[in-house]
Design an enzyme around this catalytic site. Structure first.
Site, PDB file in Angstrom:
ATOM      1  N   SER A 132     -26.929  16.795 -24.527  1.00  0.00           N
ATOM      2  CA  SER A 132     -27.144  17.181 -25.930  1.00  0.00           C
ATOM      3  C   SER A 132     -27.651  18.389 -26.175  1.00  0.00           C
ATOM      4  O   SER A 132     -27.330  19.162 -27.239  1.00  0.00           O
ATOM      5  CB  SER A 132     -27.573  15.420 -26.401  1.00  0.00           C
ATOM      6  OG  SER A 132     -26.511  14.648 -26.438  1.00  0.00           O
ATOM      7  N   HIS A 138     -29.705  18.494 -33.100  1.00  0.00           N
ATOM      8  CA  HIS A 138     -29.505  17.151 -34.155  1.00  0.00           C
ATOM      9  C   HIS A 138     -29.703  16.745 -35.174  1.00  0.00           C
ATOM     10  O   HIS A 138     -30.791  15.675 -35.177  1.00  0.00           O
ATOM     11  CB  HIS A 138     -29.297  15.365 -33.078  1.00  0.00           C
ATOM     12  CG  HIS A 138     -28.166  16.170 -31.925  1.00  0.00           C
ATOM     13  ND1 HIS A 138     -28.312  16.876 -31.178  1.00  0.00           N
ATOM     14  CD2 HIS A 138     -27.206  14.894 -32.087  1.00  0.00           C
ATOM     15  CE1 HIS A 138     -26.367  16.725 -30.571  1.00  0.00           C
ATOM     16  NE2 HIS A 138     -25.994  15.911 -31.627  1.00  0.00           N
ATOM     17  N   ARG A 193     -27.769  23.718 -31.001  1.00  0.00           N
ATOM     18  CA  ARG A 193     -28.178  23.528 -30.025  1.00  0.00           C
ATOM     19  C   ARG A 193     -27.798  24.393 -28.533  1.00  0.00           C
ATOM     20  O   ARG A 193     -28.074  24.765 -28.099  1.00  0.00           O
ATOM     21  CB  ARG A 193     -28.099  22.336 -30.247  1.00  0.00           C
ATOM     22  CG  ARG A 193     -26.643  22.350 -29.899  1.00  0.00           C
ATOM     23  CD  ARG A 193     -26.565  20.823 -29.791  1.00  0.00           C
ATOM     24  NE  ARG A 193     -24.969  19.911 -29.666  1.00  0.00           N
ATOM     25  CZ  ARG A 193     -23.735  18.952 -29.491  1.00  0.00           C
ATOM     26  NH1 ARG A 193     -24.820  18.004 -28.160  1.00  0.00           N
ATOM     27  NH2 ARG A 193     -22.454  18.933 -29.966  1.00  0.00           N
ATOM     28  N   PHE A 215     -36.436  12.209 -33.179  1.00  0.00           N
ATOM     29  CA  PHE A 215     -37.572  12.042 -31.804  1.00  0.00           C
ATOM     30  C   PHE A 215     -38.781  12.696 -31.660  1.00  0.00           C
ATOM     31  O   PHE A 215     -39.788  12.334 -30.936  1.00  0.00           O
ATOM     32  CB  PHE A 215     -37.042  11.052 -30.716  1.00  0.00           C
ATOM     33  CG  PHE A 215     -35.508   9.914 -30.973  1.00  0.00           C
ATOM     34  CD1 PHE A 215     -35.708   9.030 -31.915  1.00  0.00           C
ATOM     35  CD2 PHE A 215     -34.405  10.429 -30.494  1.00  0.00           C
ATOM     36  CE1 PHE A 215     -35.268   8.332 -32.253  1.00  0.00           C
ATOM     37  CE2 PHE A 215     -33.405   9.884 -30.568  1.00  0.00           C
ATOM     38  CZ  PHE A 215     -33.280   8.901 -31.806  1.00  0.00           C
ATOM     39  N   GLU A 223     -40.546  10.578 -25.523  1.00  0.00           N
ATOM     40  CA  GLU A 223     -40.516  11.823 -26.354  1.00  0.00           C
ATOM     41  C   GLU A 223     -41.915  11.662 -25.912  1.00  0.00           C
ATOM     42  O   GLU A 223     -42.653  12.668 -26.461  1.00  0.00           O
ATOM     43  CB  GLU A 223     -40.433  11.453 -27.439  1.00  0.00           C
ATOM     44  CG  GLU A 223     -38.599  11.534 -27.412  1.00  0.00           C
ATOM     45  CD  GLU A 223     -38.439  10.079 -27.013  1.00  0.00           C
ATOM     46  OE1 GLU A 223     -38.948   9.424 -27.104  1.00  0.00           O
ATOM     47  OE2 GLU A 223     -37.249   9.549 -26.666  1.00  0.00           O
ATOM     48  N   ARG A 238     -26.742  19.710 -34.278  1.00  0.00           N
ATOM     49  CA  ARG A 238     -25.065  19.713 -33.627  1.00  0.00           C
ATOM     50  C   ARG A 238     -24.386  20.700 -33.890  1.00  0.00           C
ATOM     51  O   ARG A 238     -23.234  20.909 -33.649  1.00  0.00           O
ATOM     52  CB  ARG A 238     -25.455  18.094 -33.860  1.00  0.00           C
ATOM     53  CG  ARG A 238     -24.448  17.595 -33.241  1.00  0.00           C
ATOM     54  CD  ARG A 238     -24.035  15.984 -33.088  1.00  0.00           C
ATOM     55  NE  ARG A 238     -23.245  15.220 -32.692  1.00  0.00           N
ATOM     56  CZ  ARG A 238     -21.876  15.054 -32.623  1.00  0.00           C
ATOM     57  NH1 ARG A 238     -21.341  14.226 -34.415  1.00  0.00           N
ATOM     58  NH2 ARG A 238     -20.583  14.567 -32.437  1.00  0.00           N
TER      59      ARG A 238
END
Lengths: 277, 312
Positions: free
Chosen positions: B36, B108, B9, B82, B57, B166
């Protein structure tokens, strides 16, 4: 052109769209005539008066965009595109048939003039917002028009997009609600009440105009008013009649997703003033 | 952060910065997870081309589609669960059906989300994205491959799903790495079995191969980061030699890499396969090492799978 001449000119186009909707769905044997007819005056006023567009150059960068969020009323869009000259009228009679560019719901990759593929309800306003953002980033002054259904307004994403448009002050977005009051399972009030719809849109930060969606001068005036509103998107709540223009289709829930039979097609075309049917 | 380990990420924000610098058509959307996903890096430098969509989303995906119709190259971030689960139908019907230039790069993914637990750990996102007709699906193995893939996606017309993670994971490639869509990369030659791996399981497979070597088993390791299109030739070529196959993924064994490799082989070159992956289970809260052990996603699990084939 005087207002009465203008009105006459647009109403003549609406009549052509209505006849085409009947013939297209009748020939196809399936489709959604009811909502197509309720939206006919709105779509006609857009394509034959309001939109800045070039049918010979469908990807013209500065064009106004029309997003049909309630994609099941594809027939009214196809009829308007053909009448505008995006493609030959002969193609209209291939609706929903194998190999036709005119899919049951609009496919932007197949049909010149279709801005986005639609059919799955609720998604058009968010798409319109994206197009509007693109216009602002590119410093182009085009406007984005998006037609939403009343049953469609039950989708959650409509309200996510409503929030987004107000948050980003998308004053280049004009939404029109085709409020014909009927959906597949019954009246909108019985199935899932959306009222007080005007208050809802206002509460979401929109400028709201309420009109008779079959009065083309009122539609023209609403579009003009929307153009003057700054820093806010505009929602035109257009009260309409499902099946408008054909007596036995008006307010008849069954014609939401049922095509006229050949007999009904002849009858409807007669009502709509077609002589040689 | 040490240079031998970096998150995929982390590559997202860095790649976006370079892309944003080079092309003003790059637009980035996020759904209240910019810190994030690391898209915040782009947001700070190019605030006019960054739009936070809030916790919405579905709306983000359709807004991205609209932007793409105006010629923008639109990157979307979120958590993988999501982006693919919540917004599945928006991705399918509005982005991919229309072939729009939207590059979905959620972070993630998998169980290495860690402590947040099952609601935030998608073990089925590759399966969901892989079945959408025409969607390109990429699972980078390290920071540099992630960065290269994210940048390459800008040059290739059409929608992409790039699966990011992540945790910090071992570095395999370097800054000169060039990503080739549709090409699998052989990282170690071998003759006794082929380990096809993606994501964090690529470095785990390299470690497994080292352990196996000490025991006299010579395993080939291939990184199948381009899940779709998949590199049929490289898969067939390797299995013609080894005739034994292990797949390793931080994803359900249903619908992910194992399935993709099996689809290729069962038509062209049937061979016994052992799938290292998550066995039809939801995730759990826990530390990343604990979770990897619990779900049998360690180098030792790969070693066992290879031995199971070789000694059978």
């Amino acid at each position: 052109m005087s207002r009465s001449e203008l009105r006459k000119r647009i109403e003549e186009k609406s009549l052509i769209l209505r006849r085409d909707i009947i013939r297209m769905t009748g020939e196809a044997g399936s489709g959604h005539p009811g909502g197509s007819l309720s939206a006919a005056d709105i779509v006609s006023t857009l394509y034959f008066y309001q939109l800045r567009h070039r049918p010979a150059e469908p990807k013209w960068r500065e064009r106004d965009r029309f997003v049909l969020s309630k994609g099941h009323v594809a027939p009214v869009l196809y009829a308007a595109l053909a009448e505008s000259g995006y493609f030959s009228r002969d193609i209209l009679w291939t609706l929903r048939k194998m190999g036709s560019i005119l899919q049951g719901h609009p496919d932007m990759k197949k049909v010149p003039g279709v801005e986005i593929s639609s059919g799955s309800l609720g998604q058009g306003l968010a798409v319109a917002n994206g197009i509007a953002l693109g216009g602002k980033l590119d410093q182009l002054d085009y406007r984005v028009y998006v037609l939403i259904g009343d049953g469609e307004s039950q989708e959650g994403i409509v309200w996510e997009a409503a929030m987004f448009a107000a948050h980003y002050k998308l004053d280049n977005v004009t939404a029109i609600l085709d409020y014909n009051g009927l959906q597949i399972d019954g009246t909108v009030s019985e199935v899932m009440e959306i009222r007080p719809i005007v208050d809802k849109w206002r509460a979401f930060g929109w400028h709201v105009i309420e009109i008779d969606g079959h009065n083309v001068l009122a539609i023209i005036d609403a579009f003009a008013e929307a153009n003057t509103i700054k820093e806010k998107p505009t929602m035109i709540v257009a009260h309409t009649v499902k099946g408008k223009g054909v007596s036995f289709m008006e307010n008849a829930i069954d014609f939401h997703g049922k095509a006229p039979t050949k007999e009904q097609m002849k009858e409807a075309l007669k009502e709509l003033g077609e002589v040689d049917c | 952060m040490s240079e031998d380990k970096k998150s995929t990420r982390g590559a997202y924000g860095d790649a976006l910065l370079e892309l944003g610098e080079a092309d003003e058509n790059i637009v980035v959307l996020d759904a209240d997870l910019a810190k994030s996903t690391t898209s915040i890096k782009f947001a700070k430098v190019f605030p006019d081309r960054f739009f936070d969509c809030g916790v919405a989303e579905q709306n983000m995906m359709c807004t991205a589609a609209g932007l793409a119709t105006t010629g923008k190259i639109c990157y979307t971030g979120s958590f993988a669960i999501f982006a693919t689960g919540r917004a599945y139908e928006q991705v399918r019907n509005t982005i991919v059906y229309s072939g729009l230039n939207v590059k979905m790069c959620p972070s993630h993914s998998g169980i290495t989300v860690g402590e947040d637990g099952a609601s935030h750990q998608t073990v089925e996102d590759i399966a969901l994205m892989r079945v959408i007709p025409g969607l390109k699906v990429v699972v980078p193995a390290d920071y540099y491959e992630a960065k290269a893939a994210i940048k390459a996606a800008a040059r290739i017309e059409g929608p992409f799903y790039i699966r990011l993670g992540r945790p910090s994971v071992p570095i395999i490639f370097n800054n000169d790495y060039e990503f080739n869509l549709g090409k699998a990369i052989k990282l170690k030659d071998g003759s006794d079995a082929t380990i096809f791996a993606i994501g964090i399981m690529v470095s785990a497979s390299l470690e497994a191969a080292k352990i196996l070597e000490k025991e006299g088993i010579n395993a080939e390791v291939i990184n199948v980061s381009s899940i779709k299109p998949i590199d049929v030739n490289t898969i067939i070529e390797s299995v013609e030699k080894t005739r034994k196959v292990v797949t390793a993924e931080e994803h359900s064994v249903i619908g992910g890499l194992g399935s993709a490799v099996a689809e290729v082989l069962c038509e062209r070159l049937p061979a016994p396969i052992r799938m290292v992956g998550i066995k039809d289970l939801f995730g759990l809260s826990g530390s990343i090492p604990e979770l990897l052990e619990y779900f049998h996603l360690t180098p030792q699990d790969i070693v066992l799978a290879v031995k199971n084939l070789v000694y059978q």
